[in-house]
Design an enzyme around this catalytic site. Sequence first.
Site, PDB file in Angstrom:
ATOM      1  N   HIS A   1       0.737  -3.382   6.475  1.00 32.97           N
ATOM      2  CA  HIS A   1      -0.540  -3.401   7.198  1.00 32.97           C
ATOM      3  C   HIS A   1      -1.653  -4.050   6.381  1.00 32.97           C
ATOM      4  O   HIS A   1      -2.818  -3.974   6.781  1.00 32.97           O
ATOM      5  CB  HIS A   1      -0.959  -1.976   7.573  1.00 32.97           C
ATOM      6  CG  HIS A   1      -1.217  -1.086   6.388  1.00 32.97           C
ATOM      7  ND1 HIS A   1      -0.198  -0.591   5.616  1.00 32.97           N
ATOM      8  CD2 HIS A   1      -2.361  -0.652   5.831  1.00 32.97           C
ATOM      9  CE1 HIS A   1      -0.712   0.128   4.637  1.00 32.97           C
ATOM     10  NE2 HIS A   1      -2.029   0.104   4.737  1.00 32.97           N
TER      11      HIS A   1
ATOM     12  N   CYS B   1      -6.860  -3.740   3.655  1.00 32.97           N
ATOM     13  CA  CYS B   1      -6.787  -2.276   3.636  1.00 32.97           C
ATOM     14  C   CYS B   1      -7.351  -1.725   2.342  1.00 32.97           C
ATOM     15  O   CYS B   1      -8.412  -1.152   2.300  1.00 32.97           O
ATOM     16  CB  CYS B   1      -5.350  -1.795   3.834  1.00 32.97           C
ATOM     17  SG  CYS B   1      -5.190   0.021   3.724  1.00 32.97           S
TER      18      CYS B   1
ATOM     19  N   HIS C   1       4.399   6.451   2.643  1.00 27.08           N
ATOM     20  CA  HIS C   1       4.262   7.741   3.333  1.00 27.08           C
ATOM     21  C   HIS C   1       5.071   7.747   4.630  1.00 27.08           C
ATOM     22  O   HIS C   1       5.548   8.800   5.061  1.00 27.08           O
ATOM     23  CB  HIS C   1       2.787   8.012   3.646  1.00 27.08           C
ATOM     24  CG  HIS C   1       1.982   8.435   2.455  1.00 27.08           C
ATOM     25  ND1 HIS C   1       2.291   9.526   1.680  1.00 27.08           N
ATOM     26  CD2 HIS C   1       0.866   7.893   1.891  1.00 27.08           C
ATOM     27  CE1 HIS C   1       1.397   9.664   0.710  1.00 27.08           C
ATOM     28  NE2 HIS C   1       0.524   8.673   0.816  1.00 27.08           N
TER      29      HIS C   1
ATOM     30  N   SER D   1       0.417   3.824   1.681  1.00 30.05           N
ATOM     31  CA  SER D   1       0.538   4.358   3.040  1.00 30.05           C
ATOM     32  C   SER D   1       1.883   4.019   3.663  1.00 30.05           C
ATOM     33  O   SER D   1       2.457   4.824   4.412  1.00 30.05           O
ATOM     34  CB  SER D   1      -0.588   3.823   3.926  1.00 30.05           C
ATOM     35  OG  SER D   1      -1.841   4.271   3.484  1.00 30.05           O
TER      36      SER D   1
ATOM     37  N   CYS E   1       0.834  -1.194   0.000  1.00 34.23           N
ATOM     38  CA  CYS E   1       0.000   0.000   0.000  1.00 34.23           C
ATOM     39  C   CYS E   1       0.876   1.254   0.000  1.00 34.23           C
ATOM     40  O   CYS E   1       1.978   1.263   0.562  1.00 34.23           O
ATOM     41  CB  CYS E   1      -0.906  -0.025   1.228  1.00 34.23           C
ATOM     42  SG  CYS E   1      -2.051   1.358   1.334  1.00 34.23           S
TER      43      CYS E   1
END
Length: 372
Positions: free
Chosen positions: A62, A170, A45, A42, A40
């Site tokens: 995650h 997710c 980030h 994320s 992902c």
Amino acid sequence: MRTRGAVIRQIPGELEVIDLEVEDPREDEVQVKLVASGMCHSDDHHVTGDIPVGMYPFALGHEGAGIVTKASSNYKGIEVGDHVVFSAIPSCGHCRWCSSNLQSLCNLAAGILAGPRWTDGTFRVHTTDGTPVGQMCGISTFLETTTVSINSVVKIDKDIPLDKACLVGCGVSTGWGSAVNLGNVEPGHTVIVMGIGGLGSAALQGARHAGASHVIAVDPVAFKRDSAKTFGATHAVATIEEAAELAKQSTNGQGADALVITVGVLEPEHVAQALAAVRKAGTVVVTAVGEHSRVGLPIPIADLTLSQKRLQGCVFGSTNGTWDVNRLLNMYKAGQLNLDDMITRAYRLDDINQGYRDLKDGKNIRGVILFD
């Protein structure tokens, strides 16, 4: 036990695959051998520092699925051998939010980027010299084996391929819920989705499943525009200006009923462009994230107020993991949700940085790590 996993030691930095020690599960915990983990945006980030974490080293990942190898006494009755999907947002089941059908806002989520277990501040993962390692979302699916709270796993049927099931932990839940739960998409609606990666491809499917007649995908990458048709887009264009014009053509000049922002890195102008593209009383769902400390949006307040438009934030698609994970996987089994085509390429754990380079270069809808 000894395991391997991808960690960051500083920001900005790069993921480093190292040997780690993972503890046995305590009460209401399980140990899981990962089979697959989605990659992902994320996680990146956190690598760049757009979204800071509470400590270093920090083990990322995650969005995963695997097989339970050790299980303590737990209230869910999960046992060794069970197949599970990790939920990016844990759910206690009894706080105000869980009790009012908003598990995505569970109070436990306040500690998912701190590093230690939220219950008592202890750690389940360490470096080989004993240094504590933080776990992203309390799970860290970039580990070959991880120990997690029972609040972070959902048992699934064993006939579902785990390399596909991991996506629901997710990206699919978040993208799907952005359209269905937060975009309030209804039959006949016109919907725009900005950014066609893992979240965007799920948002397209959610919008079509909810009955939208026109689903307009926006992405500057030709490969992603081509892929968008696979996930239900009726149109695919390179710019938001083109999408806004198409939306007006199908709504007698009014604009899109809903717009979901799922770009890789959110900028304030994305929100301004989205707000301008929706009709009166239209909804803009802000699912993408950017630099955590950024403040301010260049939007006309009069348009927001006098056109009665709605800016809607999004966490985990406002889904309830204990129910929606299996609901979405049942839809996959029934042929109503396309997970297979979301996976562009599989990587080994040691190739994780190449996977994220491919993500940034626009080569993947979703990359997946496959573990031995």
